[in-house]
Design a protein around this motif. Structure first.
Motif, PDB file in Angstrom:
ATOM      1  N   LEU A  70       9.651  -1.938 -17.498  1.00 27.23           N
ATOM      2  CA  LEU A  70      10.700  -2.066 -16.495  1.00 27.23           C
ATOM      3  C   LEU A  70      10.077  -1.733 -15.140  1.00 27.23           C
ATOM      4  N   LEU A  71      10.174  -2.665 -14.205  1.00 25.69           N
ATOM      5  CA  LEU A  71       9.599  -2.499 -12.871  1.00 25.69           C
ATOM      6  C   LEU A  71      10.719  -2.354 -11.866  1.00 25.69           C
ATOM      7  N   GLY A  72      10.791  -1.192 -11.181  1.00 22.49           N
ATOM      8  CA  GLY A  72      11.849  -0.935 -10.211  1.00 22.49           C
ATOM      9  C   GLY A  72      11.551  -1.574  -8.866  1.00 22.49           C
ATOM     10  N   LEU A  73      12.558  -2.230  -8.293  1.00 24.17           N
ATOM     11  CA  LEU A  73      12.364  -2.953  -7.038  1.00 24.17           C
ATOM     12  C   LEU A  73      12.832  -2.170  -5.824  1.00 24.17           C
ATOM     13  N   GLN A  74      13.862  -1.343  -5.968  1.00 24.90           N
ATOM     14  CA  GLN A  74      14.445  -0.648  -4.821  1.00 24.90           C
ATOM     15  C   GLN A  74      13.813   0.733  -4.655  1.00 24.90           C
ATOM     16  N   ASN A  75      12.527   0.751  -4.333  1.00 21.95           N
ATOM     17  CA  ASN A  75      11.798   2.006  -4.123  1.00 21.95           C
ATOM     18  C   ASN A  75      11.038   1.949  -2.816  1.00 21.95           C
ATOM     19  N   ASP A  76      10.822   3.127  -2.224  1.00 23.18           N
ATOM     20  CA  ASP A  76       9.930   3.194  -1.067  1.00 23.18           C
ATOM     21  C   ASP A  76       8.519   2.872  -1.525  1.00 23.18           C
ATOM     22  N   THR A  77       7.764   2.213  -0.661  1.00 20.48           N
ATOM     23  CA  THR A  77       6.394   1.850  -1.006  1.00 20.48           C
ATOM     24  C   THR A  77       5.423   2.419   0.014  1.00 20.48           C
ATOM     25  N   ALA A  78       4.157   2.448  -0.379  1.00 20.03           N
ATOM     26  CA  ALA A  78       3.161   3.161   0.421  1.00 20.03           C
ATOM     27  C   ALA A  78       2.597   2.340   1.567  1.00 20.03           C
ATOM     28  N   SER A  79       2.724   1.032   1.523  1.00 18.29           N
ATOM     29  CA  SER A  79       2.089   0.209   2.542  1.00 18.29           C
ATOM     30  C   SER A  79       3.105  -0.737   3.150  1.00 18.29           C
ATOM     31  N   GLY A  80       2.629  -1.606   4.011  1.00 17.04           N
ATOM     32  CA  GLY A  80       3.485  -2.606   4.622  1.00 17.04           C
ATOM     33  C   GLY A  80       3.587  -3.876   3.816  1.00 17.04           C
ATOM     34  N   ASP A  81       2.972  -3.909   2.641  1.00 22.11           N
ATOM     35  CA  ASP A  81       3.015  -5.100   1.791  1.00 22.11           C
ATOM     36  C   ASP A  81       3.709  -4.738   0.485  1.00 22.11           C
ATOM     37  N   LEU A  82       5.006  -5.002   0.428  1.00 24.88           N
ATOM     38  CA  LEU A  82       5.792  -4.667  -0.752  1.00 24.88           C
ATOM     39  C   LEU A  82       5.273  -5.386  -1.988  1.00 24.88           C
ATOM     40  N   SER A  83       4.819  -6.615  -1.830  1.00 23.05           N
ATOM     41  CA  SER A  83       4.312  -7.370  -2.978  1.00 23.05           C
ATOM     42  C   SER A  83       3.078  -6.717  -3.577  1.00 23.05           C
ATOM     43  N   ARG A  84       2.174  -6.245  -2.737  1.00 24.16           N
ATOM     44  CA  ARG A  84       0.957  -5.593  -3.242  1.00 24.16           C
ATOM     45  C   ARG A  84       1.283  -4.256  -3.911  1.00 24.16           C
ATOM     46  N   ASP A  85       2.212  -3.511  -3.327  1.00 21.36           N
ATOM     47  CA  ASP A  85       2.592  -2.228  -3.917  1.00 21.36           C
ATOM     48  C   ASP A  85       3.233  -2.417  -5.289  1.00 21.36           C
ATOM     49  N   LEU A  86       4.099  -3.423  -5.415  1.00 21.90           N
ATOM     50  CA  LEU A  86       4.737  -3.693  -6.701  1.00 21.90           C
ATOM     51  C   LEU A  86       3.719  -4.183  -7.732  1.00 21.90           C
ATOM     52  N   ALA A  87       2.760  -4.973  -7.291  1.00 23.96           N
ATOM     53  CA  ALA A  87       1.725  -5.444  -8.210  1.00 23.96           C
ATOM     54  C   ALA A  87       0.889  -4.272  -8.724  1.00 23.96           C
ATOM     55  N   ASP A  88       0.597  -3.323  -7.844  1.00 26.58           N
ATOM     56  CA  ASP A  88      -0.157  -2.142  -8.264  1.00 26.58           C
ATOM     57  C   ASP A  88       0.637  -1.328  -9.284  1.00 26.58           C
ATOM     58  N   THR A  89       1.925  -1.133  -9.023  1.00 24.81           N
ATOM     59  CA  THR A  89       2.772  -0.400  -9.970  1.00 24.81           C
ATOM     60  C   THR A  89       2.839  -1.130 -11.304  1.00 24.81           C
ATOM     61  N   LEU A  90       2.969  -2.441 -11.264  1.00 26.76           N
ATOM     62  CA  LEU A  90       3.016  -3.227 -12.499  1.00 26.76           C
ATOM     63  C   LEU A  90       1.734  -3.081 -13.300  1.00 26.76           C
ATOM     64  N   GLN A  91       0.593  -3.136 -12.647  1.00 25.45           N
ATOM     65  CA  GLN A  91      -0.671  -3.002 -13.368  1.00 25.45           C
ATOM     66  C   GLN A  91      -0.800  -1.628 -14.015  1.00 25.45           C
ATOM     67  N   ARG A  92      -0.361  -0.585 -13.332  1.00 24.60           N
ATOM     68  CA  ARG A  92      -0.436   0.752 -13.912  1.00 24.60           C
ATOM     69  C   ARG A  92       0.556   0.914 -15.050  1.00 24.60           C
ATOM     70  N   ALA A  93       1.710   0.237 -14.940  1.00 22.92           N
ATOM     71  CA  ALA A  93       2.684   0.289 -16.028  1.00 22.92           C
ATOM     72  C   ALA A  93       2.144  -0.407 -17.277  1.00 22.92           C
TER      73      ALA A  93
END
Length: 329
Positions: free
Chosen positions: A117-140
């Motif tokens: 399950l990948l959460g979409l409504q979260n604060d992210t660390a950078s200005g690129d939401l797509s890259r931050d979500l991809a990083d979270t997905l890979q770690r998941a």
């Protein structure tokens, strides 16, 4: 939901590199992996921090259903959508599901079954939401079953969602009346999860996705209902077209001449897309919006095809719309 395990951190799970020195990305306050003795943010993390400040205006551009991605991120309380990875799912991962939000605002969770399950409504660390979500997905994907995944710091050169997802697969959000999708099987929530579930359910506005047009969501609010419609069109062209319709009395959802009680009241700007908003009569349901929305989409397409300069009345209408525009991010 998940075992009582410490979530992954950037230090234990990130595998990206900060720069040409090939040093792992770690927490900003942790010692730099290069061995300098300085904190990461003051050493090899500087390049990562600089890259993280570069805002990607349309992070979901190029993904199927860009308008629905924006809606799930900013407008919809409870929804899920199945994601399809390029090359298929790794062994042991039964599915990857995007969710608007997860318990305790976890960025991601790997269930006991192996589903992500990948959460979409979260604060992210950078200005690129797509890259931050991809990083979270890979770690998941690398996490142990039953483990929540904590926030991390993405490699500035790492993959984006556009690199990981099958861009030919459909994106079909399913809107839920509550957050029971957090639970696996017949599981009963307890402790923090139960409290989080109760709080989330009590705050969620009833929301429905229209089936006849893309990116349009009806919601029920105290006093009146609303339709919020994410439109993946260039902002300036869209505002001109909306102004032409508004000046002509054709911006209502229930009649070309703007029947009383349903009116275009302004718009949001979210992740590079414009989101017009209509106030609706309290008795106007999502089903009632289907035919008027389809008719409006036809009128909008005609207005978008007009290339003549705006008239004085249309310019006034456009100014009124832009003055009522709110930027969400």
């Amino acid at each position: 939901m998940a075992k009582k395990r410490r979530p992954q951190t950037a230090a234990t799970a990130a595998t990206g590199v900060a720069d040409s020195g090939n040093y792992p990305v770690v927490g900003a306050r942790q010692p730099c992996p290069c061995g300098s003795g300085r904190r990461y943010k003051a050493c090899h993390g500087r390049a990562a921090a600089q890259a993280a400040t570069e805002l990607v205006r349309r992070p979901f551009e190029g993904l199927p259903g860009e308008a629905d991605w924006v809606a799930m991120r900013e407008l919809v309380p409870a929804a899920t959508a199945r994601l399809t990875l390029k090359g298929g799912l790794p062994e042991g991962v039964g599915a990857v599901t995007l969710a608007t939000v997860l318990p305790m605002a976890w960025p991601a969770l790997r269930r006991e079954s192996g589903e992500i399950l990948l959460g979409l409504q979260n604060d992210t660390a950078s200005g690129d939401l797509s890259r931050d979500l991809a990083d979270t997905l890979q770690r998941a994907l690398a996490a142990e079953p039953g483990t929540p995944v904590d926030a991390g710091r993405a490699d500035p050169q790492g993959p984006r969602l556009q690199d990981l997802l099958d861009l030919d697969a459909p994106f079909e959000p399913e809107v839920h009346s509550g957050f029971e999708f957090w639970l696996e099987g017949g599981e009963e929530p307890t402790g923090e999860v139960a409290a989080s579930l109760e709080s989330a359910n009590s705050a969620a506005l009833p929301t429905t996705r229209l089936s006849g047009v893309e990116g349009a969501y009806w919601c029920e609010a105290p006093g009146k209902n609303h339709l919020r419609w994410v439109m993946a069109r260039p902002e300036e062209e869209l505002l001109d077209a909306l102004a032409r319709l508004h000046a002509a009395g054709a911006s209502s959802l229930d009649a070309p001449q703007g029947a009383e009680g349903s009116r275009l009241v302004g718009s949001f700007r979210a992740h590079g897309l414009t989101v017009p908003v209509w106030d609706l009569p309290s008795g106007m349901t999502a089903q009632d919006c289907e035919k008027p929305a389809a008719a409006f989409a036809e009128r909008l397409a005609e207005a978008l095809a007009v290339t003549a300069p705006l008239t004085a009345e249309e310019r006034r209408a456009r100014s009124g719309l832009t003055n009522r525009q709110v930027t969400l991010n």
